[in-house]
Design a protein around this motif. Sequence first.
Motif, short mmCIF file in Angstrom:
data_model
loop_
_atom_site.label_atom_id
_atom_site.label_comp_id
_atom_site.label_asym_id
_atom_site.label_seq_id
_atom_site.Cartn_x
_atom_site.Cartn_y
_atom_site.Cartn_z
N ARG A 177 0.79 -1.16 0.06
CA ARG A 177 -0.12 -0.27 -0.16
C ARG A 177 0.68 1.61 -0.20
O ARG A 177 0.39 2.22 0.02
N ARG A 178 2.03 0.92 0.03
CA ARG A 178 3.19 2.33 -0.11
C ARG A 178 4.18 1.94 -1.41
O ARG A 178 5.14 2.68 -0.89
N GLY A 179 3.82 1.34 -1.92
CA GLY A 179 4.23 1.75 -2.99
C GLY A 179 5.14 -0.06 -3.79
O GLY A 179 5.04 -0.10 -4.49
N GLY A 180 5.41 -0.33 -2.56
CA GLY A 180 5.58 -2.54 -2.92
C GLY A 180 7.20 -2.15 -3.66
O GLY A 180 8.19 -1.24 -3.38
N VAL A 181 7.35 -3.59 -3.97
CA VAL A 181 8.74 -3.65 -4.63
C VAL A 181 8.42 -3.97 -5.90
O VAL A 181 8.00 -5.02 -6.61
N LEU A 182 9.54 -3.27 -6.80
CA LEU A 182 9.59 -3.80 -8.25
C LEU A 182 11.28 -4.48 -8.13
O LEU A 182 11.86 -3.80 -7.98
N PHE A 183 10.86 -5.99 -9.26
CA PHE A 183 12.08 -6.92 -8.96
C PHE A 183 12.34 -6.44 -10.22
O PHE A 183 11.70 -7.18 -11.24
N GLU A 216 5.25 -14.32 -0.71
CA GLU A 216 5.14 -13.24 -0.68
C GLU A 216 4.21 -12.92 -2.50
O GLU A 216 5.58 -13.34 -3.89
N GLU A 217 3.61 -12.35 -3.26
CA GLU A 217 2.78 -13.14 -4.10
C GLU A 217 2.45 -11.55 -5.15
O GLU A 217 2.01 -10.97 -6.02
N GLY A 218 2.74 -9.98 -4.32
CA GLY A 218 2.33 -9.12 -4.64
C GLY A 218 3.41 -8.12 -5.73
O GLY A 218 3.35 -6.65 -5.92
N VAL A 219 5.37 -8.85 -5.59
CA VAL A 219 5.91 -8.16 -6.53
C VAL A 219 5.84 -7.96 -7.77
O VAL A 219 5.52 -9.31 -8.61
N GLN A 220 6.39 -6.82 -7.68
CA GLN A 220 5.76 -7.10 -9.49
C GLN A 220 7.25 -6.94 -9.86
O GLN A 220 7.99 -7.01 -9.30
N THR A 221 7.20 -7.95 -10.90
CA THR A 221 8.33 -8.73 -11.67
C THR A 221 8.32 -7.95 -13.45
O THR A 221 7.52 -8.40 -13.96
N CYS A 222 9.61 -7.93 -13.78
CA CYS A 222 9.83 -7.90 -14.90
C CYS A 222 11.63 -7.41 -16.05
O CYS A 222 11.89 -7.81 -14.86
N THR A 223 11.71 -7.54 -16.74
CA THR A 223 12.76 -6.80 -17.65
C THR A 223 12.63 -5.62 -17.92
O THR A 223 11.63 -4.93 -17.86
N ILE A 224 13.84 -4.80 -18.21
CA ILE A 224 14.18 -3.18 -18.10
C ILE A 224 12.94 -2.75 -19.74
O ILE A 224 12.35 -1.93 -19.45
N ARG A 225 12.82 -3.75 -20.70
CA ARG A 225 11.99 -3.97 -21.90
C ARG A 225 10.41 -3.66 -22.04
O ARG A 225 9.63 -3.69 -22.30
N ASP A 226 10.11 -4.39 -20.12
CA ASP A 226 8.78 -4.47 -20.02
C ASP A 226 8.56 -3.56 -19.78
O ASP A 226 7.11 -2.92 -19.39
N LEU A 227 9.04 -2.19 -19.51
CA LEU A 227 8.32 -1.52 -18.73
C LEU A 227 8.16 0.14 -20.33
O LEU A 227 7.60 0.55 -19.54
N VAL A 228 8.26 -0.10 -20.85
CA VAL A 228 7.91 0.25 -21.77
C VAL A 228 6.55 -0.80 -23.33
O VAL A 228 7.33 -1.69 -22.84
N PRO A 229 5.61 -0.55 -23.40
CA PRO A 229 5.15 -1.39 -24.11
C PRO A 229 5.40 -1.85 -25.80
O PRO A 229 4.79 -2.56 -26.36
N GLU A 230 6.17 -0.77 -26.38
CA GLU A 230 7.16 -1.25 -27.59
C GLU A 230 7.39 -2.03 -27.87
O GLU A 230 8.67 -2.18 -26.44
#
Length: 724
Positions: free
Chosen positions: A246-252, A272-286
Amino acid sequence: MQPDPSPDTHPFALPDALSAKNDPILIDTDRVHFAAIATSLERAIADLEHSLAETRKGTARYGTAALERDQEVHRLTARLRALRRFDLDLCLGRIVHEDRAEPTYIGRFGLADPDGRRLLVDWRSPAAEPFFAATHAHPQGLVSRRRYRWNNGRVVDYWDEAFTEEGLTHTAALDDQSAFVATLGGSRTERMRDVLGTIQSDQDAIVRAGSRGALVVDGGPGTGKTVVALHRTAYLLYADPRLGHRRGGVLFVGPHQPYLAYVGDVLPSLGEEGVQTCTIRDLVPETAVAVEDDRIAALKADVRMVAAIEPAVALYEEPPTEPLLVETPWGDVLITTAEWAEAFDSPDPGTPHNLARDDVWDEVLTILADKLDSDELTSDDCRRVLDRHRDLRDTFDRAWPLIEHTDLVGDLWTVPAYLRRCAPWLEPDEVQALRRSDAEAWTDADLPLLDAARLRLGDPEESRRRRRTQAAEARERARMSEVIDDLRTTARESGADGLGDGLVSMLVHDDLQTALVDDGALPTADADLLAGPFAHVVVDEAQELTDAEWQMLLRRCPSRSLTIVGDRAQARHGFTESWTERLVRIGLPGATVAPLTVNYRTPAEVMAEAEPVIRAVLPEANVPTSIRESGIPVLHSPTSERDAIIEGWLDEHAEGTAVVIGDVSYAGRERVRSLTPELAKGLEFDLVVLVDPDRFGEGVTGAVDRYVAMTRATQRLVVLTSGR
């Protein structure tokens, strides 16, 4: 009196070779405790199921109540899923303190019996820290420590470590590293193995370090950097209330999709199931669909190029330089250049361009409505008339248009004059080199610029949604006004007074009318879950990030609270600075560097061949020391032996995984993958078949690819060469 486990539910299933460990003196205390855990676990699951069912029956539909209900459903569901995921293997081990007679049992989660007696201490709590951190040099008040190995919910082995003479009594296995080393040679699977119970003291110290500022976990292959990153994520969410969801959480952030798939089970297994996981490329839709040479990529990776987005946007926020006469049937009004400038300066700093546009337009209407003095029109009527004025709207649209981020960045590469104005430091030949005919032939180096433009501009659809929302709100308020008018009419006709009149008076109050608007009738939009801001960001294989890519992360982490994991010797394009120098340059001063120097994964036989490969180009590389030997020498063979080697290994090993690196012709099969060196980074395999490594290229990039590929092996490395 604690329940005694029946023979049918005996938690120990030790093989005959370990019969000495079946001595009741050694395991009866555990058996009784495990029975209590089983009973409490069953009760906890039943209680959670009941609470979840009751919460789901709740009738809250809108507003805060609905949000809180949904959050409670999510919390209960996640907790229930976590408890169902395990059985008695919730228990990692136990410790005995010098000043306590009863052992303390360490679990993945905390668990108590109905009387409040603590059966399991959560591994992240301060009480559990000695289980991971105690060493013979610093026993932290422990007499002994026991770790369990579980298989299908039963103990198939356990190991004891004694820290005092007293601890030598009633212990079965006294090899200090036995619990950990015994797991290193085990077969790998397609998912990262569970290693929580064997985290070592050097790793645990980093896991439990505070979250303020930037912490760099610096270590070579096999030192457990990824293990530390994942467990630190779970620990910080538990221990630091500033980082809650609720205070921002963690991005992995991981290096590529195979890596995210490999580690995908770890955080859920830690609750912990609420952590957002991605690659650098996932940060943009293109998606990157083209490649470009290193020179062009380096120009785009410069943080100055990211900074060029601001002047590129500012060109579309310049107020008109001429006054405008707005003609209406009720009179003509003039908006001066000074008033244009006043309106264009009205948005709050930091408001995205496409959203600020609505604020500017609103200010323009306010300025003109105040000037349009008509007895026939109310202030709201004036604004509606002006809002539909074509010349006024066209002039404003030209001065402050809605912009797509793809159009903005695409124009930089296709309109040289635009690029020169926004990036005046570029040399003429550099401007020409950056030019391309297809504006949207995106490359990896374009993605940070697209991200900066998208966040600076905001979603152009948001402005349209906002106007639709306002219109829908107006309709809802009109509907409520009609209802109130009907109530007032009914009250008057029936002669009602007192409570009836008081209720109608309350309904007329503007704030209450607004509260009664049906939120479900208003248009909504899905949130960009990766847009942030996040309270903490964890990034693995961080040595590969360009300066521009770092800006993508820093924009999402205003607190500058980061865990940065990497190895400078594994940077494909070189990393000549220190971590401190690199981070200061990209805007992260004051970082703490925590080194890991022990290679727990790669056998000494493999490292003996891999070390010269990297030292040939990076003599000062931080090459970790392996703590074990596999007894299997590195095999060198011709490429014609590839299939026979793989088939032979599969026949000999019913479990485990293998990978072929550097041979795109190999299609892969069950338990055997085919990867490039870049996509193998961060993964591990029992068998690595390396094909023609000399073809990986020259210089640092080729050497790093060879080094990374070789050190993926946990048991055996085979190097195949053409022409042998």
